[in-house]
Design a protein around this motif. Structure first.
Motif, PDB file in Angstrom:
ATOM      1  N   PRO A 110       1.042  -1.157   0.206  1.00  0.00           N
ATOM      2  CA  PRO A 110       0.140  -0.324  -0.177  1.00  0.00           C
ATOM      3  C   PRO A 110       0.774   1.020   0.216  1.00  0.00           C
ATOM      4  CG  PRO A 110      -0.205  -1.136   2.372  1.00  0.00           C
ATOM      5  CD  PRO A 110       0.901  -2.080   0.974  1.00  0.00           C
ATOM      6  N   GLN A 111       2.306   1.328   0.021  1.00  0.00           N
ATOM      7  CA  GLN A 111       3.129   2.101   0.676  1.00  0.00           C
ATOM      8  C   GLN A 111       3.833   2.435  -1.159  1.00  0.00           C
ATOM      9  OE1 GLN A 111       6.851   1.734   2.746  1.00  0.00           O
ATOM     10  NE2 GLN A 111       5.562   0.774   4.251  1.00  0.00           N
ATOM     11  N   LEU A 112       2.618   1.913  -2.062  1.00  0.00           N
ATOM     12  CA  LEU A 112       3.477   1.728  -3.267  1.00  0.00           C
ATOM     13  C   LEU A 112       1.975   2.415  -4.589  1.00  0.00           C
ATOM     14  CD1 LEU A 112       5.645  -1.089  -3.531  1.00  0.00           C
ATOM     15  CD2 LEU A 112       6.394   1.562  -3.662  1.00  0.00           C
ATOM     16  N   PHE A 113       1.195   1.317  -4.224  1.00  0.00           N
ATOM     17  CA  PHE A 113       0.124   1.289  -4.789  1.00  0.00           C
ATOM     18  C   PHE A 113      -1.190   2.019  -4.275  1.00  0.00           C
ATOM     19  CE2 PHE A 113       2.476  -2.655  -5.872  1.00  0.00           C
ATOM     20  CZ  PHE A 113       2.873  -2.631  -7.520  1.00  0.00           C
TER      21      PHE A 113
ATOM     22  N   GLU B 232      20.999  -6.683 -10.149  1.00  0.00           N
ATOM     23  CA  GLU B 232      20.092  -6.175 -11.338  1.00  0.00           C
ATOM     24  C   GLU B 232      18.498  -6.872  -9.749  1.00  0.00           C
ATOM     25  OE1 GLU B 232      18.533  -5.558 -14.411  1.00  0.00           O
ATOM     26  OE2 GLU B 232      21.580  -5.070 -15.132  1.00  0.00           O
ATOM     27  N   ASN B 233      18.716  -7.454  -9.419  1.00  0.00           N
ATOM     28  CA  ASN B 233      17.449  -6.888  -8.087  1.00  0.00           C
ATOM     29  C   ASN B 233      15.565  -7.723  -9.544  1.00  0.00           C
ATOM     30  OD1 ASN B 233      15.908  -8.218  -6.001  1.00  0.00           O
ATOM     31  ND2 ASN B 233      15.731  -6.520  -5.623  1.00  0.00           N
ATOM     32  N   ASN B 234      16.276  -7.943 -10.277  1.00  0.00           N
ATOM     33  CA  ASN B 234      14.969  -8.258 -11.492  1.00  0.00           C
ATOM     34  C   ASN B 234      14.759  -9.606 -12.047  1.00  0.00           C
ATOM     35  OD1 ASN B 234      14.140  -8.403 -13.792  1.00  0.00           O
ATOM     36  ND2 ASN B 234      14.596  -6.684 -13.952  1.00  0.00           N
ATOM     37  N   ILE B 235      12.851  -9.724 -11.642  1.00  0.00           N
ATOM     38  CA  ILE B 235      12.615 -10.803 -11.480  1.00  0.00           C
ATOM     39  C   ILE B 235      11.948 -10.624 -12.581  1.00  0.00           C
ATOM     40  CG2 ILE B 235      10.542 -12.459 -10.596  1.00  0.00           C
ATOM     41  CD1 ILE B 235      11.559 -11.579  -8.184  1.00  0.00           C
ATOM     42  N   GLN B 236      12.093 -11.869 -13.644  1.00  0.00           N
ATOM     43  CA  GLN B 236      10.526 -12.093 -14.920  1.00  0.00           C
ATOM     44  C   GLN B 236      10.421 -13.231 -14.948  1.00  0.00           C
ATOM     45  OE1 GLN B 236      13.936 -11.320 -17.466  1.00  0.00           O
ATOM     46  NE2 GLN B 236      12.974  -9.601 -18.341  1.00  0.00           N
TER      47      GLN B 236
ATOM     48  N   MET C 122       3.064 -12.144 -17.443  1.00  0.00           N
ATOM     49  CA  MET C 122       1.472 -11.249 -16.879  1.00  0.00           C
ATOM     50  C   MET C 122       2.929  -9.530 -16.334  1.00  0.00           C
ATOM     51  SD  MET C 122      -0.850 -11.808 -13.436  1.00  0.00           S
ATOM     52  CE  MET C 122      -1.632 -10.410 -12.985  1.00  0.00           C
ATOM     53  N   MET C 123       3.745  -9.562 -16.278  1.00  0.00           N
ATOM     54  CA  MET C 123       3.805  -8.212 -15.769  1.00  0.00           C
ATOM     55  C   MET C 123       4.333  -7.705 -17.394  1.00  0.00           C
ATOM     56  SD  MET C 123       5.546  -7.043 -13.505  1.00  0.00           S
ATOM     57  CE  MET C 123       5.380  -4.978 -13.132  1.00  0.00           C
ATOM     58  N   GLU C 124       4.545  -8.151 -18.543  1.00  0.00           N
ATOM     59  CA  GLU C 124       4.375  -7.530 -19.543  1.00  0.00           C
ATOM     60  C   GLU C 124       3.236  -7.209 -20.472  1.00  0.00           C
ATOM     61  OE1 GLU C 124       8.258  -9.816 -19.003  1.00  0.00           O
ATOM     62  OE2 GLU C 124       5.963 -10.067 -18.713  1.00  0.00           O
ATOM     63  N   SER C 125       2.048  -8.221 -20.397  1.00  0.00           N
ATOM     64  CA  SER C 125       1.186  -7.783 -20.808  1.00  0.00           C
ATOM     65  C   SER C 125      -0.128  -7.236 -19.580  1.00  0.00           C
ATOM     66  CB  SER C 125      -0.349  -9.724 -21.172  1.00  0.00           C
ATOM     67  OG  SER C 125       0.134  -9.508 -20.143  1.00  0.00           O
ATOM     68  N   VAL C 126      -0.189  -6.921 -18.639  1.00  0.00           N
ATOM     69  CA  VAL C 126      -1.055  -6.222 -17.442  1.00  0.00           C
ATOM     70  C   VAL C 126      -0.339  -5.366 -16.874  1.00  0.00           C
ATOM     71  CG1 VAL C 126      -2.651  -6.480 -15.505  1.00  0.00           C
ATOM     72  CG2 VAL C 126      -1.929  -9.119 -17.283  1.00  0.00           C
ATOM     73  N   GLY C 127       0.980  -5.890 -16.247  1.00  0.00           N
ATOM     74  CA  GLY C 127       1.776  -4.210 -15.545  1.00  0.00           C
ATOM     75  C   GLY C 127       1.877  -5.079 -14.099  1.00  0.00           C
ATOM     76  N   LEU C 128       1.100  -5.542 -14.056  1.00  0.00           N
ATOM     77  CA  LEU C 128       1.390  -6.305 -12.841  1.00  0.00           C
ATOM     78  C   LEU C 128       2.219  -7.398 -12.202  1.00  0.00           C
ATOM     79  CD1 LEU C 128      -2.533  -5.272 -11.240  1.00  0.00           C
ATOM     80  CD2 LEU C 128      -0.278  -3.843 -10.831  1.00  0.00           C
ATOM     81  N   PRO C 129       2.695  -7.600 -10.972  1.00  0.00           N
ATOM     82  CA  PRO C 129       3.663  -8.988 -10.421  1.00  0.00           C
ATOM     83  C   PRO C 129       3.099 -10.179 -10.821  1.00  0.00           C
ATOM     84  CG  PRO C 129       3.515  -7.062  -9.208  1.00  0.00           C
ATOM     85  CD  PRO C 129       2.583  -6.357 -10.186  1.00  0.00           C
TER      86      PRO C 129
ATOM     87  N   PRO D 255      10.545  -5.691  -5.505  1.00  0.00           N
ATOM     88  CA  PRO D 255      11.714  -4.380  -6.514  1.00  0.00           C
ATOM     89  C   PRO D 255      10.990  -3.928  -7.484  1.00  0.00           C
ATOM     90  CG  PRO D 255      12.011  -7.077  -6.658  1.00  0.00           C
ATOM     91  CD  PRO D 255      10.520  -6.766  -6.083  1.00  0.00           C
ATOM     92  N   ASP D 256      11.432  -3.564  -8.033  1.00  0.00           N
ATOM     93  CA  ASP D 256      11.445  -1.865  -8.133  1.00  0.00           C
ATOM     94  C   ASP D 256      10.937  -2.284  -9.885  1.00  0.00           C
ATOM     95  OD1 ASP D 256      12.706  -0.071  -6.789  1.00  0.00           O
ATOM     96  OD2 ASP D 256      13.978   0.109  -7.643  1.00  0.00           O
TER      97      ASP D 256
END
Length: 275
Positions: free
Chosen positions: A115-118, A170-174, A179-186, A203-204
C-alpha cells in the motif's frame, strides 16, 4: 497458454469437428496473431479487452440517460455522470491516503510494502496475487553466481510449469507467464520467488509507475500546444486545466485557511478571464 499449446489445441478442435476446409475457420486462423492470447502475451494491454471500453461506458451511462431525454436534460445528466466519476475518484484517493488496509496474506512484509506503492484498488489486485501464491509449488531450482532460475507449477495443474528468473545483481524478476509484460502487475509466481529469497520489499521492476500513487504527478512546466483545429485545441486546454484544478481543490480542502485562499483566487481569476 504457449504458442505450441495453442497450435496443438487448435488443430485438435479443427480435426474433431472436421473444419479443415471451413472458410471462416481458415480466415480466423490467418488472423491468429491479432486475437489469440498466446501470441499477444508480450503486448501490454493493462488487462483491457477489445469491447471493454464500449461495454463499460454504456453500462455506466445507462444509469443516467435514457433515449427519450430532451437535449438540455441529456447534457445535465452527462454532467451528473462526470461529477459522480470525479467524486468516486476523490473518495478513492482519500481512502488510499488516510486508511491502512488490514493485513490478510501470509506475506505480511510484502503486503505492508504494497500500500505504500499502489492505490487502494491496485493494491487489492496485487494482494489477490499474494494470496494465490500459496498454490504455487517449486519444482526445480538452478542457481548461478548472478541469477537463479526457478521452475514452478501450481496445485491442481501439475503438468503446467512456469520459469521464473531472478537476476540477483539487478534484483530483477521475470516470469514466463508474462503477466508483468501484458498487464503490468506482478504475478503469483514472482511473489513465490520473493518468498523463497526472503525479500521483504517489492523490487522496482515489479512496480510500473502507471499503477503507483505517483502516476498522476505530471510536469507542471508549460508545454507547447500544436497548431490544430480551434475546437480540438480548446478541449485539450480545458482538460489540462481541469486536471490541475481538481488537484489544487483536493489539497485546498484539507484546512479552512487553504480553502478560503483558494476560493478568493478562483473568484479573482474568474473575474479576470470573463473580461
Amino acid at each position: 497458454m504457449t504458442v505450441t499449446e495453442f497450435e496443438t489445441q487448435w488443430s485438435a478442435v479443427v480435426a474433431e469437428f472436421t473444419l479443415e476446409h471451413h472458410a471462416w475457420v481458415q480466415k480466423m486462423y490467418l488472423k491468429q496473431y491479432n486475437w489469440a492470447e498466446a501470441y499477444l502475451r508480450r503486448t501490454f494491454f493493462a488487462s483491457m479487452r477489445s469491447t471493454q471500453r464500449c461495454e463499460s461506458m454504456n453500462a455506466y451511462l445507462s444509469r443516467f440517460v435514457q433515449h427519450k431525454l430532451k437535449l438540455f436534460e441529456f447534457v445535465r445528466q452527462i454532467d451528473r455522470a462526470l461529477r459522480n466519476i470525479r467524486t468516486t475518484e476523490t473518495y478513492d484517493e482519500f481512502k488510499t491516503k488516510y486508511s491502512t488496509p488490514v493485513l490478510r496474506t501470509h506475506l505480511q512484509s510484502l503486503e505492508k510494502h504494497d500500500p505504500q506503492l499502489f492505490p487502494l484498488r491496485v493494491f487489492s489486485n496485487v494482494r489477490d496475487k499474494m494470496l494465490r501464491e500459496g498454490a504455487v509449488i517449486e519444482v526445480k531450482t538452478v542457481k548461478a553466481v548472478d541469477a537463479a532460475l526457478y521452475t514452478v507449477t501450481e496445485f491442481g495443474t501439475p503438468t503446467t510449469c512456469w520459469i521464473v528468473i531472478h537476476n540477483l545483481h539487478e534484483n530483477n524478476i521475470q516470469c514466463s507467464c508474462q503477466m508483468m509484460e501484458s498487464v503490468g502487475l506482478p504475478c503469483r509466481h514472482m511473489f513465490h520467488v520473493l518468498k523463497v529469497e526472503q525479500i521483504e520489499k517489492i523490487p522496482d521492476n515489479m512496480v510500473p509507475r502507471r499503477w503507483t500513487k505517483k502516476a498522476k504527478e505530471h510536469n507542471t512546466c508549460r508545454t507547447t500546444i500544436p497548431e490544430v483545429d480551434t475546437d480540438v485545441s480548446e478541449v485539450a486546454r480545458f482538460s489540462a486545466l481541469s486536471a490541475a484544478y481538481n488537484k489544487m481543490c483536493y489539497n485546498a480542502t484539507k484546512n479552512v485557511e487553504a480553502y478560503e485562499n483558494a476560493l478568493v483566487e478562483i473568484n479573482r481569476l474568474t473575474l479576470t478571464y470573463e473580461q
